[in-house]
Design a protein around this motif. Structure first.
Motif, PDB file in Angstrom:
ATOM      1  N   ILE A 187      58.233  40.299  84.651  1.00 33.89           N
ATOM      2  CA  ILE A 187      59.559  39.370  85.345  1.00 33.89           C
ATOM      3  C   ILE A 187      61.069  39.305  85.186  1.00 33.89           C
ATOM      4  O   ILE A 187      61.355  38.916  86.095  1.00 33.89           O
ATOM      5  CB  ILE A 187      58.561  37.825  84.975  1.00 33.89           C
ATOM      6  N   VAL A 188      62.079  40.190  83.982  1.00 33.41           N
ATOM      7  CA  VAL A 188      62.594  40.466  84.174  1.00 33.41           C
ATOM      8  C   VAL A 188      63.338  41.855  84.168  1.00 33.41           C
ATOM      9  O   VAL A 188      64.171  42.190  83.576  1.00 33.41           O
ATOM     10  CB  VAL A 188      63.059  39.230  82.321  1.00 33.41           C
ATOM     11  N   GLY A 189      62.785  42.267  84.541  1.00 29.31           N
ATOM     12  CA  GLY A 189      62.713  43.763  84.638  1.00 29.31           C
ATOM     13  C   GLY A 189      62.073  44.722  83.876  1.00 29.31           C
ATOM     14  O   GLY A 189      62.853  46.382  84.149  1.00 29.31           O
ATOM     15  N   GLY A 190      61.583  44.359  83.078  1.00 28.71           N
ATOM     16  CA  GLY A 190      61.121  45.470  82.028  1.00 28.71           C
ATOM     17  C   GLY A 190      59.662  45.449  81.880  1.00 28.71           C
ATOM     18  O   GLY A 190      58.424  45.871  83.623  1.00 28.71           O
ATOM     19  N   THR A 220      61.636  41.172  72.253  1.00 27.23           N
ATOM     20  CA  THR A 220      60.303  40.918  72.230  1.00 27.23           C
ATOM     21  C   THR A 220      59.991  39.879  73.734  1.00 27.23           C
ATOM     22  O   THR A 220      58.775  40.171  74.241  1.00 27.23           O
ATOM     23  CB  THR A 220      59.181  39.535  71.200  1.00 27.23           C
ATOM     24  N   THR A 221      60.787  39.600  74.229  1.00 28.97           N
ATOM     25  CA  THR A 221      60.712  39.303  75.608  1.00 28.97           C
ATOM     26  C   THR A 221      61.537  39.820  76.857  1.00 28.97           C
ATOM     27  O   THR A 221      61.103  39.860  78.402  1.00 28.97           O
ATOM     28  CB  THR A 221      60.784  37.961  76.113  1.00 28.97           C
ATOM     29  N   ALA A 222      62.018  40.830  76.191  1.00 31.41           N
ATOM     30  CA  ALA A 222      63.026  41.853  77.633  1.00 31.41           C
ATOM     31  C   ALA A 222      62.315  42.655  78.110  1.00 31.41           C
ATOM     32  O   ALA A 222      63.148  42.919  79.075  1.00 31.41           O
ATOM     33  CB  ALA A 222      63.870  42.740  76.907  1.00 31.41           C
ATOM     34  N   VAL A 275      68.241  34.500  78.900  1.00 27.56           N
ATOM     35  CA  VAL A 275      67.832  34.264  77.680  1.00 27.56           C
ATOM     36  C   VAL A 275      66.531  35.108  77.496  1.00 27.56           C
ATOM     37  O   VAL A 275      66.503  35.583  76.029  1.00 27.56           O
ATOM     38  CB  VAL A 275      67.329  32.430  77.833  1.00 27.56           C
ATOM     39  N   LEU A 276      65.920  35.167  78.224  1.00 28.24           N
ATOM     40  CA  LEU A 276      64.574  36.264  78.097  1.00 28.24           C
ATOM     41  C   LEU A 276      65.030  37.628  77.294  1.00 28.24           C
ATOM     42  O   LEU A 276      64.272  38.430  77.173  1.00 28.24           O
ATOM     43  CB  LEU A 276      63.442  36.328  79.611  1.00 28.24           C
TER      44      LEU A 276
END
Length: 475
Positions: A469-472, A463-465, A457-458
């Motif tokens: 914590i999700v690899g950004g 704006t959250t990608a 989802v992120l």
């Protein structure tokens, strides 16, 4: 996103049986719903916003997962009817068809979706389909071919029978295999007589299904395979992010080359599954994993050629890329072979997705871990413009780290996976009924699936990608 909730699809489809059937309503219904979504995308593709397009793609995946999950369960059911000598051929044939058609689809997309409407001015072919035209083509190809498939699909009766006498095994082999399945389920230490009867109950409710899954979780073998998937997915199958940097920012592949790269990945998957089917089904599964890992680590070292020399040919890198997909393909086949031995009768899809969902969650975790480990090597900002000897050295060091992790992960975790079909069945019988293992497996599963859904989802939201914590790289 939909791939992260396949366990939900399994629970629903094995709890509710429309018209008294287990698989066909969900396979047919999933594809019919998916085709309707395809039709919507085909009509409105050129006017959809990014978020609307992502929503419809997610909706398509959600529908198709009902068909995919039940196809997985159906494959396990049929594989259990194979003689011990032939067991695994149906599974391998299914994977061969899947990867072959995925590669063909990539080939079609690479050439037909490479025109003026999908490329910057002056690039690509002079003619090509628009996105809308591509979806119309998909719809008109899928609709009639699925109709033929649905007609020939034969539902099997709960407990191992068939509405049709179609099958690979002859009658005596099928009868012996059914007897073997029923005796194995009845005598398995993790199931009581009451729960064993539940597996063969045609009126399985959601409550009963949860109870049956809870019984399966008591077997230590399930937990061991899940723990093995950590090391194999995160370490033994560690992705080399330098390849993405070289292809995307330094060499800068064309859209056609990206498409061919995707085709090469599926070609390697197809070749790998064919090799497994023809030569490795009865070979020690641990040796298969070691050979695969050695191949990954060896091909990974070929990145030293474009990194440390001036030979930076995009087509050459396509020969190196795709090893991650090859490893994941072998992993999925091996897990599927293990599920054939572990899954109780009438709980095939849920058992399969229970283990596969956890294993797939570590693919996302692996991407996160190795993306974050790019930071100490300062790799994120490397491009054609600033690629110097210092950058090349850092990319070479990271590549060496990945190959080391591949070998270390395989040698360390390989012992948590059975060496053969026979040993897997033996582990199941000796796995006992451990409450601690059940709680550990349940917590493990919940955390992994929650992480995968959050990650998905992120990553879909711009704006959250960028979150670390999700690899950004950080927002």
């Amino acid at each position: 996103f939909a791939w992260g909730i396949k366990l939900f699809h399994a629970f629903v489809s094995e709890s509710f049986r429309p018209f008294g059937l287990r698989r066909k309503p969900y396979i047919v219904g999933g594809w019919v719903a998916g085709l309707l979504v395809l039709l919507v995308i085909a009509i409105f593709a050129d006017s959809l916003s990014f978020y609307q397009y992502v929503f419809f793609c997610a909706a398509f995946d959600f529908c198709i997962m009902f068909a995919d999950v039940n196809a997985d369960g159906y494959t396990v059911e049929l594989s259990r009817l194979e003689s011990p000598k032939q067991r695994g051929r149906i599974l391998a044939d299914g994977q061969l068809c899947r990867f072959t058609m995925a590669g063909f689809a990539g080939l079609v997309q690479s050439f037909l979706l490479n025109g003026p409407s999908t490329n910057p001015p002056g690039e690509g072919f002079e003619w090509g389909l628009t996105v809308s035209q591509m979806y119309w083509m998909l719809f008109f190809i899928c609709a009639p071919s699925l109709g033929v498939s649905f007609y020939f699909f034969r539902e099997r009766q709960p407990g191992g029978g068939e509405h049709s006498d179609r099958g690979r095994a002859n009658d005596s082999e099928r009868s012996d295999r059914k007897r073997e399945i029923n005796e194995d389920d009845a005598s398995s230490p993790e199931t009581s007589p009451k729960s064993s009867r539940s597996y063969h109950d045609e009126n399985v409710t959601m409550r009963k299904l949860f109870g049956m899954v809870w019984e399966v979780m008591h077997n230590v073998t399930v937990l061991m395979i899940m723990l093995w998937s950590i090391g194999f997915q995160v370490l033994a199958c560690a992705p080399n992010k330098v390849g993405t940097i070289m292809q995307g920012s330094v060499i800068r592949l064309s859209q056609l080359q990206w498409g061919i790269d995707n085709i090469v990945s599926y070609l390697l998957l197809t070749i790998g599954v064919w090799i497994f089917k023809s030569y490795l089904r009865d070979v020690n599964w641990r040796w298969t994993q070691l050979m695969t890992t050695a191949l990954i680590a060896g091909l990974n070292m070929l990145w030293f050629v474009p990194i440390l020399t001036d030979f930076r040919n995009g087509w050459f890198t396509l020969m190196i890329d795709g090893t991650e997909s090859l490893a994941q393909g072998f992993t999925q086949v091996l897990i599927s072979m293990a599920v054939i031995e572990i899954a109780p009768v009438n709980l095939e899809a849920t058992s399969y997705e229970l283990i596969i969902s956890v294993s797939n969650s570590f693919i996302a975790l692996s991407s996160l871990v190795w993306t974050q480990l790019m930071n100490p090597f300062a790799l994120a900002d490397i491009s054609e413009e600033n690629d110097d000897s210092s950058a090349d050295t850092r990319m070479a060091q990271y590549t060496l780290l990945i190959s080391t992790a591949n070998i270390f992960g395989a040698l360390t975790f390989i012992w948590l996976f059975p060496a053969s079909k026979e040993e897997c069945a033996k582990w199941k019988r000796k796995g006992g009924r451990s409450t601690a293992a059940a709680y550990a497996t349940a917590i493990f599963t919940f955390v992994c699936i929650t992480y995968t859904l959050t990650f998905s989802v992120l990553n879909m939201i711009p704006t959250t990608a960028c979150l670390e914590i999700v690899g950004g790289d950080g927002c």
